[in-house]
Motif scaffolding. Structure first.
Motif, PDB file in Angstrom:
ATOM      1  N   GLY A  64      -2.874 -35.680 -13.568  1.00  0.00           N
ATOM      2  CA  GLY A  64      -3.605 -36.868 -13.107  1.00  0.00           C
ATOM      3  C   GLY A  64      -3.444 -38.030 -14.067  1.00  0.00           C
ATOM      4  N   THR A  65      -4.542 -38.429 -14.705  1.00  0.00           N
ATOM      5  CA  THR A  65      -4.505 -39.600 -15.586  1.00  0.00           C
ATOM      6  C   THR A  65      -3.854 -39.303 -16.929  1.00  0.00           C
ATOM      7  OG1 THR A  65      -6.693 -39.085 -16.464  1.00  0.00           O
ATOM      8  CG2 THR A  65      -6.588 -40.587 -14.570  1.00  0.00           C
ATOM      9  N   HIS A  66      -3.610 -38.014 -17.231  1.00  0.00           N
ATOM     10  CA  HIS A  66      -3.006 -37.636 -18.508  1.00  0.00           C
ATOM     11  C   HIS A  66      -1.776 -36.765 -18.288  1.00  0.00           C
ATOM     12  CE1 HIS A  66      -6.824 -39.069 -20.061  1.00  0.00           C
ATOM     13  NE2 HIS A  66      -6.227 -39.161 -21.230  1.00  0.00           N
ATOM     14  N   VAL A  67      -0.977 -36.672 -19.329  1.00  0.00           N
ATOM     15  CA  VAL A  67       0.225 -35.849 -19.321  1.00  0.00           C
ATOM     16  C   VAL A  67       0.182 -34.966 -20.566  1.00  0.00           C
ATOM     17  CG1 VAL A  67       2.751 -35.879 -19.336  1.00  0.00           C
ATOM     18  CG2 VAL A  67       1.507 -37.758 -18.277  1.00  0.00           C
ATOM     19  N   HIS A  68       0.531 -33.698 -20.407  1.00  0.00           N
ATOM     20  CA  HIS A  68       0.714 -32.815 -21.563  1.00  0.00           C
ATOM     21  C   HIS A  68       2.207 -32.695 -21.819  1.00  0.00           C
ATOM     22  CE1 HIS A  68      -3.276 -30.393 -21.945  1.00  0.00           C
ATOM     23  NE2 HIS A  68      -3.472 -31.676 -21.899  1.00  0.00           N
ATOM     24  N   TYR A  69       2.613 -32.982 -23.050  1.00  0.00           N
ATOM     25  CA  TYR A  69       3.992 -32.812 -23.470  1.00  0.00           C
ATOM     26  C   TYR A  69       4.069 -31.603 -24.392  1.00  0.00           C
ATOM     27  CZ  TYR A  69       4.593 -37.750 -22.221  1.00  0.00           C
ATOM     28  OH  TYR A  69       4.633 -38.953 -21.573  1.00  0.00           O
ATOM     29  N   PRO A  84      -2.196 -40.485 -22.301  1.00  0.00           N
ATOM     30  CA  PRO A  84      -2.443 -41.134 -21.003  1.00  0.00           C
ATOM     31  C   PRO A  84      -1.146 -41.178 -20.201  1.00  0.00           C
ATOM     32  CG  PRO A  84      -3.374 -42.428 -22.793  1.00  0.00           C
ATOM     33  CD  PRO A  84      -2.548 -41.343 -23.422  1.00  0.00           C
ATOM     34  N   ASN A  85      -1.262 -41.105 -18.894  1.00  0.00           N
ATOM     35  CA  ASN A  85      -0.080 -41.080 -18.026  1.00  0.00           C
ATOM     36  C   ASN A  85       0.473 -42.488 -17.866  1.00  0.00           C
ATOM     37  OD1 ASN A  85       1.871 -40.498 -16.188  1.00  0.00           O
ATOM     38  ND2 ASN A  85       0.538 -39.566 -14.679  1.00  0.00           N
TER      39      ASN A  85
END
Length: 110
Positions: A64-69, A84-85
């Motif tokens: 959603g509003t965030h991304v996990h790398y 944050p995305n």
């Protein structure tokens, strides 16, 4: 006072010792904990880089509003970073730099 932790793979990490940890300030095995949202991502090394490590992007999870790398550092260690995305996602060949403040991580007894 800051505490320097050297990992098995040779990373040197500057941490804020906690009064409650009961750690000796000279030696002993610890686990360094950094919250994923406290790790900054950049495409060039910052000027005042404490705790800055070069790596390559291995995996991306969109939430959603965030991304996990998931980033593999040159040392071979892998870190998960929450951002944050909004960032342009680099490809796996682009050097990226992960960095965080000494007061954003803790050394905990192993």
């Amino acid at each position: 006072t800051m505490l320097w932790v050297i990992t098995d793979r040779g990373l040197q990490i500057k941490v804020q010792p906690t009064d409650t940890s009961g750690l000796p300030l000279t030696s002993g095995a610890v686990v360094v904990s950094v919250r994923p949202e406290k790790v900054n991502v950049s495409f060039s090394p910052p000027d005042d880089a404490i705790n800055c490590f070069e790596g390559r992007l291995k995996h991306v999870m969109y939430l959603g509003t965030h991304v996990h790398y998931v980033v593999q550092l040159r040392s071979g260690d892998q870190l998960t970073v929450r951002q944050p995305n909004a960032l342009n996602v680099p490809d796996g060949d682009t050097p990226i730099y992960l960095h965080w403040g000494a007061d954003d991580c803790l050394a905990l007894p192993e």
